[in-house]
Design an enzyme around this catalytic site. Structure first.
Site, PDB file in Angstrom:
ATOM      1  CG  HIS A 109      -1.972  -0.983   0.739  1.00  0.00           C
ATOM      2  ND1 HIS A 109      -3.208  -0.687   0.808  1.00  0.00           N
ATOM      3  CD2 HIS A 109      -2.466  -2.459   0.103  1.00  0.00           C
ATOM      4  CE1 HIS A 109      -4.586  -1.444   0.396  1.00  0.00           C
ATOM      5  NE2 HIS A 109      -3.524  -2.241   0.463  1.00  0.00           N
ATOM      6  CB  SER A 169      -1.772  -2.361  -7.409  1.00  0.00           C
ATOM      7  OG  SER A 169      -2.014  -2.803  -6.046  1.00  0.00           O
ATOM      8  CE  LYS A 213     -10.272  -8.452 -11.922  1.00  0.00           C
ATOM      9  NZ  LYS A 213      -9.445  -7.239 -13.313  1.00  0.00           N
ATOM     10  CG  ASP A 214      -9.836  -9.913  -4.810  1.00  0.00           C
ATOM     11  OD1 ASP A 214      -9.109  -9.440  -6.099  1.00  0.00           O
ATOM     12  OD2 ASP A 214      -8.894  -8.398  -3.848  1.00  0.00           O
ATOM     13  CD  GLU A 232       5.093 -32.685   2.262  1.00  0.00           C
ATOM     14  OE1 GLU A 232       5.838 -33.203   1.654  1.00  0.00           O
ATOM     15  OE2 GLU A 232       4.855 -31.735   3.082  1.00  0.00           O
TER      16      GLU A 232
END
Lengths: 265, 425
Positions: free
Chosen positions: B217, B221, B245-246, B289
């Site tokens: 922040h 972005s 959107k998220d 894994e």
């Protein structure tokens, strides 16, 4: 939509990698043929008749050597028995209890909350009674073999156990079998200490089903698959509801997204 | 999150009273609602918030699992089966937690490749990127220790193999390994400390995630064009545009994640881990894994000694270097252009790098014999060459395409090679 498609493609590629990289694929050996099981697939459920016959096979044949440590009598309600039937079955077994007020251990009749008694008190006792071999616990046997309970593209643990139980024959020419060992097509290394234990008519089914070798194997594998995950049906049922809910919710979220973004264009 | 943001006039008296004394509502308003977000973010930018949500799911299910789990070598396996069979919805908690680990890595790896392609690590986001690498390292440690807790065969032998890596350190290696184990083999003390750390580390990750977001922040972005925000015409407020959107992305993600939870919960797991740990029986194939497989391949790629350095030690160094090199990435790639969209030479090398990582994963799953040895060595060589040779060299020789003058002009119909659809004004 192009971007969504790109992402979908990315996801598919990731999945393909995971499939390719699945280490279990690297394990060699004769692959068990896939069987048609009622419990296969998203909507698969257990045939209650097969479960109860399988319990009979386990109890009359397997239980003399193999424990089923994670199953209590009360769990047998899951194979379609009533609480009364379960209590009656438990009453036919004895379990160790105690110590009592005199500090002595004693035997008492089993009750539904008791786990199934084990055939041997410890591993050493099991080995000495079985020519040095240790019969494994069967609670998770289906889950603990490649490829476990569910597979989209490979034989499962159930297919393997079925193939193993019906896969005995004479060793091929030149194969040297150890003393007291048996040749099995599907066992890694082909030498297994367990004798071919399921025979045609070896048990007499309570429900009158003809007890062929393959019928007994199918039934006991169904029972052991249930034993490995007694919540299997509940899990899938909930999954169908959750998935439908999420698809509707996501569609609404997409519509909302379109609406909100409409004024940003 | 900078502390001194704008303060708002709040309608609700109680909120206003509180906000004057601790401006937590103003901060939330500034960072979660008004936060100016580049208007051209594509769906690859969904994976950061997804990772955060999985972090919360993992902690939620994990805390509840810990209420029923017994961290003792004699009881751990049985207590996990008790969770699966007798605890109400215990199977759901455990399967969500297990598959959550795999999903976490899927999402974080995509998040990282997005950063690699769009140059999100470049100035002024070096610290943001470095914090991300720290999160990755903590995640790997957490996941490794979590896998040990069910105390199945693969738990035990995986722990044995991985902790033994430290024995490659000259002189003090053996002592370090015994110190890690709390004994002379992987045993109950090892399980106890792994449980303790497996509970601790996720909260550390939470802290670093907070710093990661703070740094985000501050520098704002990045975006698919990789150019800076020039003014308010380039951005949209985070809420409602990117919250919705998220949320849509979250819906799609949950469908995939819960598909595995409900219909193939052991897909990512190893059947051997349903066999109780037995120190006397080694499984035929010990594999980590899936999300560690590329690093496992790099570890095993070094099959030769150099001077006094054993192949084992070099393998361990290479494996750790494969992650640590990411810290230096902002200074290895000197190209002033961030987004791969405008870097014609970079693009093929990037996609080759992505494919190479997948190849390393496949190699890691195979037994180290035959052709897989040299394939793994070649892939390892490319992995490091990408960072140490290709990116520095491209910074010098590449002629990037011209950059658009601003985000808002680029996303209109007149823009350069960027579809106007969706985000144009």
């Amino acid at each position: 939509m192009t971007r969504l498609r790109t992402i979908a493609r990315g996801m598919a590629a990731t999945l393909a990698v995971i499939l390719l990289a699945n280490p279990a694929l690297a394990a060699g050996g004769v692959e068990a043929p896939r069987q048609q099981w009622g419990f296969n697939g998203i909507f698969g459920t257990f045939d209650r008749g097969a479960l109860q016959r399988g319990w009979q096979v386990y109890r009359e044949v397997c239980a003399s050597c193999h424990s089923l440590e994670f199953i209590a009598f009360r769990n047998l309600e899951g194979i379609g028995l009533t609480p009364e039937q379960v209590a009656a079955i438990a009453g036919e077994f004895e379990v160790q209890a105690g110590p009592n007020d005199e500090g002595e251990m004693y035997m008492r009749r089993a009750i539904p909350p008791d786990r199934l008694p084990k055939p041997f008190p410890n591993a050493a006792a099991a080995r000495v009674a079985n020519n040095g071999a240790l019969p494994p616990d069967l609670s998770l046997i289906v889950e603990a073999r490649p490829f476990g309970m569910e597979s989209f593209y490979k034989p499962t643990g159930a297919d393997y156990v079925y193939a193993l139980l019906t896969g005995y024959h004479e060793p091929p020419e030149g194969f040297v079998l150890g003393a007291g060992m048996y040749y099995n097509e599907y066992f890694p290394g082909h030498q297994i200490a367990m004798p071919p234990i399921l025979n045609d008519g070896g048990v007499t089914y309570v429900d009158g089903t003809e007890a062929t070798q393959s019928q007994q194997a199918r039934d006991v594998v169904t029972f052991l698959t249930w034993a490995a995950e007694p919540n299997l049906e509940e899990r899938r049922q909930m999954g169908v509801g959750v998935t439908l809910f999420l698809i509707v919710l996501t569609a609404f979220l997409y519509a909302t997204k379109r609406k909100i973004w409409a004024d940003a264009h | 999150m900078a502390g001194k943001g704008t303060t708002y006039e709040w309608q609700n008296g109680a909120v206003a009273w509180f906000d004057r004394r601790l401006p937590i509502f103003s901060m939330m308003r500034t960072e979660l609602v008004d936060y100016p977000t580049p208007r051209n973010l594509n769906y690859w930018w969904n994976f950061g918030s997804l990772a955060g949500i999985i972090r919360v799911i993992k902690i939620g299910t994990g805390v509840m699992l810990a209420m029923h789990y017994t961290p003792h070598a004699d009881h751990a396996f049985d207590s996990v089966e008790r969770i699966m069979r007798d605890v109400n919805y215990g199977w759901l908690l455990r399967y969500m937690h297990m598959n959550g680990a795999s999903m976490f890595f899927v999402v974080v790896y995509i998040h990282m490749f997005r950063g690699l392609y769009y140059g999100s690590y470049k100035s002024p986001r070096e610290v943001l990127w470095g914090l991300g690498v720290i999160i990755l390292l903590l995640m790997m440690a957490t996941a490794f220790m979590g896998y040990v807790l069910p105390w199945g065969q693969m738990s035990f032998w995986g722990a044995t193999v991985i902790t033994n890596l430290f024995s490659a350190i000259p002189l003090v290696g053996e002592s370090i390994v015994q110190w890690l184990w709390g004994g002379f083999t992987v045993d109950n003390p090892t399980l106890n400390r792994f449980f303790s750390l497996h509970y601790l580390l996720p909260f550390l990750i939470f802290g670093v995630v907070f710093l990661h977001l703070w740094a985000l922040h501050i520098s704002k972005s990045n975006n698919p064009l990789g150019i800076d925000i020039k003014g308010p015409q380039d951005t949209l407020p985070f809420t409602p545009y990117f919250t919705i959107k998220d949320l849509f992305g979250l819906g799609v993600f949950l469908i995939i994640y819960l598909f595995f939870v409900f219909f193939a919960p052991n897909f990512f797991g190893e059947p051997d881990n349903y066999i109780k740990a037995n120190p006397l029986v080694t499984p035929p194939h010990i594999v980590p894994e899936w999300y560690f497989l590329p690093f496992y391949a790099i570890l095993r790629a070094i099959t030769f000694d150099i001077w006094f350095l054993s192949a084992k030690l070099l393998g361990v160094i290479a494996m750790f270097a494969a992650v640590l090199i990411l810290f230096f990435l902002p200074w290895l790639d000197r190209s002033p252009v961030r987004s791969g969209r405008f870097r014609p030479l970079f693009k093929p090398f990037f996609w080759l790098f992505a494919a190479n990582c997948i190849l390393l994963g496949v190699v890691g799953a195979k037994p180290p014999e035959g052709n897989w040895i040299w394939i793994g060595q070649l892939a390892t060589a490319y992995y490091f060459a990408y960072f140490l040779i290709i990116l520095p060299l491209l910074s010098i020789i590449e002629r990037p395409l011209p950059l658009p003058s601003s985000i808002s002009t680029a996303v209109t119909a007149m823009g350069i090679g960027v579809p106007a659809r969706g985000v144009a004004e």
